[in-house]
Motif scaffolding. Structure first.
Motif, mmCIF file in Angstrom:
data_model
loop_
_atom_site.group_PDB
_atom_site.id
_atom_site.type_symbol
_atom_site.label_atom_id
_atom_site.label_comp_id
_atom_site.label_asym_id
_atom_site.label_seq_id
_atom_site.Cartn_x
_atom_site.Cartn_y
_atom_site.Cartn_z
ATOM 1 N N ALA A 393 0.833 -1.197 0.000
ATOM 2 C CA ALA A 393 0.000 0.000 0.000
ATOM 3 C C ALA A 393 0.871 1.251 0.000
ATOM 4 O O ALA A 393 0.592 2.221 -0.731
ATOM 5 C CB ALA A 393 -0.927 -0.011 1.218
ATOM 6 N N ALA A 394 1.928 1.236 0.793
ATOM 7 C CA ALA A 394 2.832 2.386 0.844
ATOM 8 C C ALA A 394 3.525 2.594 -0.495
ATOM 9 O O ALA A 394 3.670 3.733 -0.969
ATOM 10 C CB ALA A 394 3.867 2.176 1.953
ATOM 11 N N ARG A 395 3.963 1.509 -1.131
ATOM 12 C CA ARG A 395 4.653 1.616 -2.423
ATOM 13 C C ARG A 395 3.761 2.257 -3.480
ATOM 14 O O ARG A 395 4.168 3.202 -4.168
ATOM 15 C CB ARG A 395 5.081 0.230 -2.902
ATOM 16 N N VAL A 396 2.553 1.750 -3.610
ATOM 17 C CA VAL A 396 1.661 2.246 -4.659
ATOM 18 C C VAL A 396 1.219 3.674 -4.360
ATOM 19 O O VAL A 396 1.186 4.533 -5.254
ATOM 20 C CB VAL A 396 0.453 1.303 -4.823
ATOM 21 N N ALA A 397 0.903 3.957 -3.100
ATOM 22 C CA ALA A 397 0.475 5.311 -2.740
ATOM 23 C C ALA A 397 1.600 6.322 -2.957
ATOM 24 O O ALA A 397 1.379 7.413 -3.499
ATOM 25 C CB ALA A 397 -0.006 5.341 -1.294
ATOM 26 N N ALA A 398 2.810 5.970 -2.541
ATOM 27 C CA ALA A 398 3.934 6.888 -2.731
ATOM 28 C C ALA A 398 4.230 7.099 -4.210
ATOM 29 O O ALA A 398 4.603 8.205 -4.633
ATOM 30 C CB ALA A 398 5.175 6.345 -2.015
ATOM 31 N N GLY A 399 4.034 6.049 -5.017
ATOM 32 C CA GLY A 399 4.242 6.182 -6.448
ATOM 33 C C GLY A 399 3.246 7.117 -7.110
ATOM 34 O O GLY A 399 3.474 7.565 -8.239
ATOM 35 N N ARG A 400 2.177 7.416 -6.426
ATOM 36 C CA ARG A 400 1.162 8.351 -6.938
ATOM 37 C C ARG A 400 1.347 9.756 -6.361
ATOM 38 O O ARG A 400 0.519 10.639 -6.587
ATOM 39 C CB ARG A 400 -0.232 7.830 -6.611
ATOM 40 N N GLY A 401 2.428 9.950 -5.593
ATOM 41 C CA GLY A 401 2.742 11.277 -5.091
ATOM 42 C C GLY A 401 2.319 11.557 -3.669
ATOM 43 O O GLY A 401 2.583 12.652 -3.150
ATOM 44 N N HIS A 402 1.668 10.615 -3.017
ATOM 45 C CA HIS A 402 1.263 10.845 -1.630
ATOM 46 C C HIS A 402 2.481 10.855 -0.704
ATOM 47 O O HIS A 402 3.508 10.227 -0.993
ATOM 48 C CB HIS A 402 0.293 9.750 -1.167
ATOM 49 N N ARG A 403 2.363 11.558 0.395
ATOM 50 C CA ARG A 403 3.396 11.568 1.435
ATOM 51 C C ARG A 403 3.074 10.425 2.404
ATOM 52 O O ARG A 403 2.078 10.478 3.128
ATOM 53 C CB ARG A 403 3.412 12.914 2.162
ATOM 54 N N VAL A 404 3.928 9.417 2.423
ATOM 55 C CA VAL A 404 3.602 8.181 3.132
ATOM 56 C C VAL A 404 4.571 7.958 4.289
ATOM 57 O O VAL A 404 5.793 8.108 4.140
ATOM 58 C CB VAL A 404 3.643 6.974 2.175
ATOM 59 N N THR A 405 4.005 7.569 5.426
ATOM 60 C CA THR A 405 4.783 7.205 6.608
ATOM 61 C C THR A 405 4.354 5.818 7.061
ATOM 62 O O THR A 405 3.157 5.530 7.144
ATOM 63 C CB THR A 405 4.564 8.201 7.749
ATOM 64 N N VAL A 406 5.328 4.948 7.334
ATOM 65 C CA VAL A 406 5.056 3.591 7.803
ATOM 66 C C VAL A 406 5.503 3.465 9.252
ATOM 67 O O VAL A 406 6.603 3.897 9.613
ATOM 68 C CB VAL A 406 5.788 2.545 6.938
ATOM 69 N N LEU A 443 11.329 5.547 -3.031
ATOM 70 C CA LEU A 443 10.191 6.459 -3.087
ATOM 71 C C LEU A 443 10.158 7.430 -1.906
ATOM 72 O O LEU A 443 9.211 8.191 -1.762
ATOM 73 C CB LEU A 443 8.890 5.650 -3.134
ATOM 74 N N LYS A 444 11.205 7.351 -1.068
ATOM 75 C CA LYS A 444 11.347 8.266 0.067
ATOM 76 C C LYS A 444 10.170 8.183 1.041
ATOM 77 O O LYS A 444 9.664 9.186 1.551
ATOM 78 C CB LYS A 444 11.550 9.707 -0.423
ATOM 79 N N VAL A 445 9.749 6.946 1.303
ATOM 80 C CA VAL A 445 8.743 6.704 2.335
ATOM 81 C C VAL A 445 9.434 6.745 3.692
ATOM 82 O O VAL A 445 10.519 6.173 3.873
ATOM 83 C CB VAL A 445 8.064 5.339 2.113
ATOM 84 N N ASP A 446 8.824 7.415 4.636
ATOM 85 C CA ASP A 446 9.370 7.523 5.989
ATOM 86 C C ASP A 446 9.001 6.260 6.764
ATOM 87 O O ASP A 446 7.830 6.043 7.087
ATOM 88 C CB ASP A 446 8.801 8.769 6.675
ATOM 89 N N VAL A 447 9.983 5.403 7.038
ATOM 90 C CA VAL A 447 9.743 4.130 7.718
ATOM 91 C C VAL A 447 10.247 4.225 9.148
ATOM 92 O O VAL A 447 11.419 4.545 9.388
ATOM 93 C CB VAL A 447 10.436 2.966 6.988
ATOM 94 N N ASN A 448 9.364 3.939 10.095
ATOM 95 C CA ASN A 448 9.697 3.998 11.519
ATOM 96 C C ASN A 448 9.615 2.594 12.111
ATOM 97 O O ASN A 448 8.528 2.008 12.187
ATOM 98 C CB ASN A 448 8.720 4.921 12.248
ATOM 99 N N LEU A 449 10.766 2.048 12.515
ATOM 100 C CA LEU A 449 10.811 0.724 13.118
ATOM 101 C C LEU A 449 10.758 0.840 14.635
ATOM 102 O O LEU A 449 11.155 1.851 15.217
ATOM 103 C CB LEU A 449 12.083 -0.003 12.691
#
Length: 646
Positions: A393-406, A443-449
């Motif tokens: 979900a994060a991959r596809v959303a970020a590929g559409r320009g959304h700002r995504v945080t996991v 895609l520069k998604v902000d991933v928080n572990l």
């Protein structure tokens, strides 16, 4: 820019046909046909392969005669006139993108794939296969003649459609192989007995096809170099057959594979590139171009095969389902962006109702119109959970320009997939997580572990986001507790190493699943020296493990001494004067449980506390195991859809 794989991306000529590179999409029928005619979805699939950069596509699942047609008619029927317009459109679509297309033609003989037929199985001799319910009808000479004509009509239809060639599927135990093998051909007429007689059917097929095809079309033959069955043909038989066919002067190339039906689609327990040495032998013995495939998953392997002179063309099937853009990405050096095949043989072999892929939601469904298109309104999207559903979900959303945080509670991405990847012979499952993690970086998604979202934090998080995706996954079903007796643990405990170090006697109890987890635990225990028994109340072993995997799986367990009990329940010790028992489901005498360790496998349970707390809302999506635990393919498909529709 120079290609990092110059051998794989060099052009090659097969007789009069020149292809732009050495990469071939191997036959992998879509089952997207209505009344034997390919649908538009089938054409779209082939066009995607051509767009992705292969030099040649070999289209499969194409039958030559009514006696080998399924009741569903979801195989392409090359012998009917109605098929020509659809095949013409398919060939034009492939050519539009610079690739070439060959049609592989088959008669299944005594084998049935994908369903029932209104025609009886047929074969050179009335020898039943263990894979099907019915013995075959022994073909008469007149029936053989009619089937041979069907190959000619089918080849002529491929020519009318503008195909670049045709291939005879003489591998995998189908009708031509049934004639060629002394194990399946016991005839005493001109089609049986001597090698020359057993080759007569294939010789006639070659002749009638060559007569029906114009000179610019090439003709190939696919052969199993090793049938991998008792009494089956081996590399020496294959070489003899290939030399015979090459001497005719009518065959332009060979396609080399291993196995028969039920064995030729190799899962992750097999080594890569299993047929390459066989292909090299056929190439050396015949002097004709050779195509090889079977568990070749990347262009680096293909490049090495070509550079070393073992084959001229290298084919892939499942790898190009996982990522049709694999050739283009490889040529451009974008290797980290390639979505790899896991080799799990699940959705690509189920055909329910047609071809799908566990890691590529677009196979069988087509591309969602929202994918790759910038969203009209860019949103802040928070994804809770870093398993395959959340990451897709994060991959596809970020590929559409959304700002995504996991936000992922664990210290690593992957969820339940990371546990499954600890199973023997199934380490490649983690490849989907590695690919998605790479996409998060690209895609520069902000991933928080290590970022668990507590219920008290939920309201604040929802207020800060425009859309929240809940992908919190699942946990193992709780094992029963006993006050004394054997230790009782879960599959996750076994795969995670949380069991006694000293081996003893173990019972693995598969309560109702029939899929991989319990059997993976049994393999892991046996590998560590445990005396292992598998017990299940189900009436079959590993009944939901894919067909091409269940035989090797049970063979490996049997080889290390594992014992099996089907239709058997398990009762654990209760009071101090009781012992555990194995209880036959359908009656019979129970026996005492003799074990130091019980691995009790129950269905996983959804981690759905956050989803329940949020309830149904337009700005919240719940996906994957957080809805209910299922397969990787469900997680990927739901993540893909949600990412495309936010």
């Amino acid at each position: 820019m120079d290609s990092p794989f110059p051998s794989a991306f060099s052009p090659f000529s097969i007789g009069p046909l020149t292809v732009r590179n050495r990469l071939v999409a191997l036959p992998a029928g879509t089952s997207m046909a209505t009344d034997g005619v390919p649908t538009h979805g089938d054409q779209e699939h082939f066009e995607r392969l051509a767009q992705g950069g292969v030099g040649l596509i070999v289209g499969g699942a194409t039958v030559v005669h009514p006696t080998t047609t399924l009741r569903s008619r979801k195989l392409v029927e090359a012998y009917i006139d109605e098929v020509v317009p659809a095949l013409t459109d398919k060939a034009a679509a492939v050519h539009r993108h610079g690739a070439k297309i060959i049609g592989q033609l088959v008669h299944l003989g005594r084998e049935f794939i994908g369903g029932e037929s209104d025609s009886p199985p047929s074969a050179p001799s009335a020898l039943k296969t263990v894979r099907d319910a019915y013995p075959p009808h022994e073909l008469s000479a007149e029936e053989i003649e009619d089937i041979v004509r069907g190959w000619g009509v089918s080849a002529a239809n491929l020519a009318r459609a503008g195909y670049d060639g045709a291939e005879i599927h003489a591998a995998h135990g189908y009708l031509p192989a049934q004639f060629m093998s002394g194990a399946t051909n016991l005839r005493t007429d001109s089609y049986g007995g001597s090698f020359e007689n057993r080759m007569r059917f294939v010789d006639e097929v070659v002749a009638v096809m060559r007569e029906a095809m114009p000179g610019h079309m090439v003709l190939g033959v696919r052969l199993s170099a090793e049938e991998e069955i008792p009494g089956g043909m081996d590399i020496e038989d294959c070489v003899r057959i290939a030399r015979h066919l090459a001497a005719s002067g009518s065959v332009d190339y060979f396609s080399i594979t291993h196995g028969t039906r039920g064995k030729y689609v190799k899962d992750s327990s097999h080594p890569d590139a299993v047929a390459v040495d066989s292909a090299a032998r056929v190439r050396a013995e015949t002097g004709l171009p050779v195509l090889v495939g079977q568990r070749i998953r990347d262009v680096a392997t293909a490049d090495h095969v070509v550079r070393s002179g073992k084959a001229d063309l290298v084919g892939m099937a499942r790898a190009l389902l996982a990522d049709p853009e694999l050739p283009n990405k490889s040529a451009e050096g974008r290797l980290a962006e390639i979505r790899g095949c896991l080799g799990i043989n699940q959705d690509c072999r189920a055909f329910d109702p047609h071809l799908h892929c566990a890691v590529n939601a677009e196979i069988g469904r087509g591309r969602h119109p929202g994918v790759g298109v910038r969203a009209a309104t860019v949103k802040d999207v928070f994804v809770i959970g870093g398993g395959p559903a959340g990451l897709e979900a994060a991959r596809v959303a970020a590929g559409r320009g959304h700002r995504v945080t996991v936000f992922e509670a664990a210290a690593e991405l992957g969820g339940a997939v990371r546990v499954a990847a600890a199973s023997p012979h199934r380490a490649t499952i983690i490849d989907v997580v590695d690919y998605l993690a790479g996409e998060m970086r690209r895609l520069k998604v902000d991933v928080n572990l290590g970022a668990e979202i507590a219920p008290d934090d939920l309201a604040e998080l929802v207020d800060a986001a425009d859309h929240v995706v809940v992908a919190t996954g699942s946990r193992p079903g709780a094992a029963p507790t006993v006050g004394w007796g054997p230790a009782v643990v879960t599959v996750d405990d076994v795969l995670g190493g949380r069991i006694p170090a000293a081996p003893g006697r173990a019972v693995v109890y598969d309560e109702s699943d029939g899929f991989w987890p319990a059997y993976s635990a049994a393999e892991a225990l046996a590998a560590r020296g445990w005396d292992t028994r598998v017990v299940t109340p189900l009436t079959a072993l590993a009944s939901r493990v894919p067909a091409e995997s269940v035989g090797p799986l049970l063979g490996r367990l049997g080889a290390v001494g594992a014992r099996f009990h089907v239709a058997t329940g398990l009762e654990l010790p209760g009071d101090d004067d009781e012992v555990g028992r194995l209880v036959p489901v359908f009656g019979g005498e129970a026996v005492a449980l003799d074990a130091d360790l019980v691995v009790w496998h129950r269905p996983r349970t959804a981690v759905d506390g956050l989803a329940r707390r949020l309830g149904r809302r337009d700005d919240v999506s719940v996906i994957g195991d957080a809805l209910t635990p299922r397969r990787i393919s469900h997680a990927i498909a739901e993540g893909y859809r949600v990412g495309a529709e936010i």
